[in-house]
Scaffold this active site. Structure first.
Site, PDB file in Angstrom:
ATOM      1  CD  GLU A   1      13.158   4.399 -31.265  1.00  0.00           C
ATOM      2  OE1 GLU A   1      12.204   4.932 -31.693  1.00  0.00           O
ATOM      3  OE2 GLU A   1      14.234   4.156 -32.371  1.00  0.00           O
TER       4      GLU A   1
ATOM      5  CB  CYS B   1      14.521   7.131 -33.623  1.00  0.00           C
ATOM      6  SG  CYS B   1      15.298   6.126 -34.912  1.00  0.00           S
TER       7      CYS B   1
ATOM      8  CE  LYS C   1      10.066   8.731 -32.901  1.00  0.00           C
ATOM      9  NZ  LYS C   1      10.520   7.530 -33.510  1.00  0.00           N
TER      10      LYS C   1
END
Length: 542
Positions: free
Chosen positions: A294, A403, A353
């Site tokens: 990321e 994440c 995301k």
């Protein structure tokens, strides 16, 4: 001549019997009561600390049920108000050290309020647990209510914060295989049932002295562990969809801290450099796919030609499809994206995301929180995605969770069940320094590997990057704040686990069963009060 006449009689008042001082009569019991509550409060904090000490990077997974055994003794036969109080203290003992990483660069303004809020959300199910301790087999209902509390924390506030799930502290030990059967809720149920059963066992032996009534508490304490052992065959490890050679690139950052974004060109250059270096090291060895972290390119390659050329150069050198994290700017706002870049072709797919981090990528109630600190304006204005995209990278169909998303059961499940045979977790932990955050997240990755029966490739900007097999074994991992590359031949698996097939049903079944037990306990308690038959063991000190 002065003085009383000689014939005067001295009048002596008759002795009046003195009533004992009411204050002295009540002071000692009140003092003992305050001392008892103080000792119980310290025990609640210590019990929560035991649960924290069970969490990675420590391998002491067995401390979690011990902490819940202490909590069981504190909550048994208490009022709901006392249960909430002791439960909140238990939550503070757990959450304050667990979430210390949230304040490493911004101080206690984020860390302590978040810990206090999460502790209060731990106190809520503990209040309910105190109520059901008057039911037969209360340790079963208590474990179900704990699962209900974790479910609550996974949804509120601000989209939920499930970081303190008990399952995430169990990547080692006997409970881990249960993830393949019922996911994180089943592990939480097993850990707490062991702990509450152990607490009831201690209570019957040392307090009520009923040694002949120990069979059921012993079973409650032991059966969850036995179930974990029995579930080992459910953890699939065979490569039913073939194998691929994968690389995880950790380019590192110039320095840790909140100014990570100001270093974005240096971070991109680091990942390009480490990928080109790996290409030279591999020689004739062929990679099937490469995962960058990321934020590996916080420069939008669709808008910045220099960034696109650097990425294309690295992809050409490694001669394999590369998935990398990038900040992509659209007219309505930025996206935290993962881009799939094919050699000789360029960008061919994108994952955005979906579960954004509040107070980081977004700022809920920005105007309100600005009254307390101007630092809220450092939080982003990212736009969430809405699709569980799977990247086709040769034989691999790669599910992506970025994440923070790995903490959310539903987000991971949706990605995995979208036709994947491999799971990638690009992540950026540079803003949390050398704290335990990265190890806590790695534990989540290991749980997800078992829960979904997938190899997990973790690529972190600054560490810890890792290769995790479908049984949760970490075969390779990097250190913190060092450039590195992990290369391994890993199994692809398309089979679904029982946890995937059942989905949310185990969790919601446990939640509703626990709430039903709470309703029964409340009804019985009301009937007892209306009949003037309060339980003789009720604690008058809370």
């Amino acid at each position: 001549m002065s003085g009383p006449p000689p014939y005067a009689e001295r009048v002596v008042a008759p002795a009046v019997p003195q009533e004992p001082d009411v204050a002295s009569r009540t002071e000692a019991p009140a003092r003992r009561g305050r001392l008892t509550v103080a000792l119980r409060s310290l025990a609640a904090l210590a019990a929560g600390a035991l649960v924290f000490l069970s969490v990675p990077p420590r391998p002491t997974w067995w401390l979690a049920p011990v902490g819940f055994a202490v909590l069981a003794l504190l909550l048994h036969d208490r009022r709901a108000r006392a249960g909430f109080g002791y439960g909140t203290l238990f939550g503070l003992g757990f959450m304050v050290p667990l979430l210390a990483w949230t304040g490493v660069f911004v101080g206690p303004i984020a860390w302590l309020p978040l810990s206090a809020l999460e502790a209060a959300l731990v106190g809520a199910p503990c209040a309910a647990i105190a109520v059901v301790t008057r039911l037969r087999g209360w340790y079963l209902w208590a474990a179900l209510l704990w699962v209900a509390g974790e479910t609550l924390r996974a949804y509120v506030p601000f989209g939920g914060f499930p970081w303190g799930k008990l399952a995430f502290g169990q990547p080692e030990g006997l409970y881990l295989p249960l993830a393949a059967l019922g996911g994180t809720p089943l592990i939480a149920f097993a850990v707490t049932l062991t702990g509450f059963g152990l607490g009831e066992l201690v209570r019957r032996v040392l307090i009520t002295r009923a040694p002949r009534a120990l069979v059921i508490p012993v079973l409650a304490a032991v059966l969850p562990l036995a179930a974990g052992v029995a579930a080992i065959p459910a953890v699939g490890t065979d490569a039913d969809a073939g194998e691929v050679t994968v690389a995880a690139i950790q380019g590192n950052v110039p320095r840790a801290g909140l100014d990570f974004n100001a270093q974005r060109r240096a971070v991109l250059d680091n990942h390009v450099k480490r990928t080109e270096q790996l290409a030279a090291e591999l020689g004739d060895t062929k990679l099937d796919l490469v995962i960058w972290p990321e934020n590996a390119s916080d420069i939008d390659p669709f808008r910045n030609r220099d960034a696109a050329e650097a990425i294309a150069r690295a992809v050409k050198a490694i001669d394999a499809p590369v998935a990398f994290g990038a900040v992509v700017v659209r007219p309505d706002g930025p996206r935290n994206s993962v881009i799939l870049w094919e050699p000789g072709v360029g960008p061919v797919d994108e994952y955005v995301k979906r579960q954004l981090q509040p107070f980081g990528e977004t700022m809920p109630m920005r105007d309100f929180f600005r009254l307390f600190s101007a630092t809220v304006d450092r939080a982003g204005t990212f736009v969430p995605g809405d699709e569980a995209t799977v990247f086709e990278m040769g034989k691999a169909r790669v599910a992506l969770v970025t994440c923070y998303e790995v903490a959310f059961d539903g987000v991971v499940r949706e990605s995995v069940l979208n036709g994947s045979n491999l799971l990638a977790v690009p992540t950026n932990n540079a803003t949390f320094g050398h704290t335990e955050m990265t190890y806590q997240q790695l534990a989540m990755d290991r749980i997800r590997a078992v829960e979904h029966g997938r190899t997990v490739v973790v690529a972190a900007t600054s560490g810890v990057s890792a290769i995790i097999l479908p049984d949760g074994t970490v075969t390779q991992r990097t250190g913190l704040f060092t450039p590195a590359a992990l290369v391994e031949r890993v199994p692809l698996r398309s089979a679904t686990t029982m946890a995937d097939r059942l989905g949310v049903w185990p969790e919601w079944t446990m939640v509703f069963a626990g709430l039903a037990a709470l309703v029964i306990a409340l009804v019985r308690g009301r009937r007892s009060r209306s009949a003037g038959d309060m339980p003789a063991t009720a604690d008058t000190h809370g």
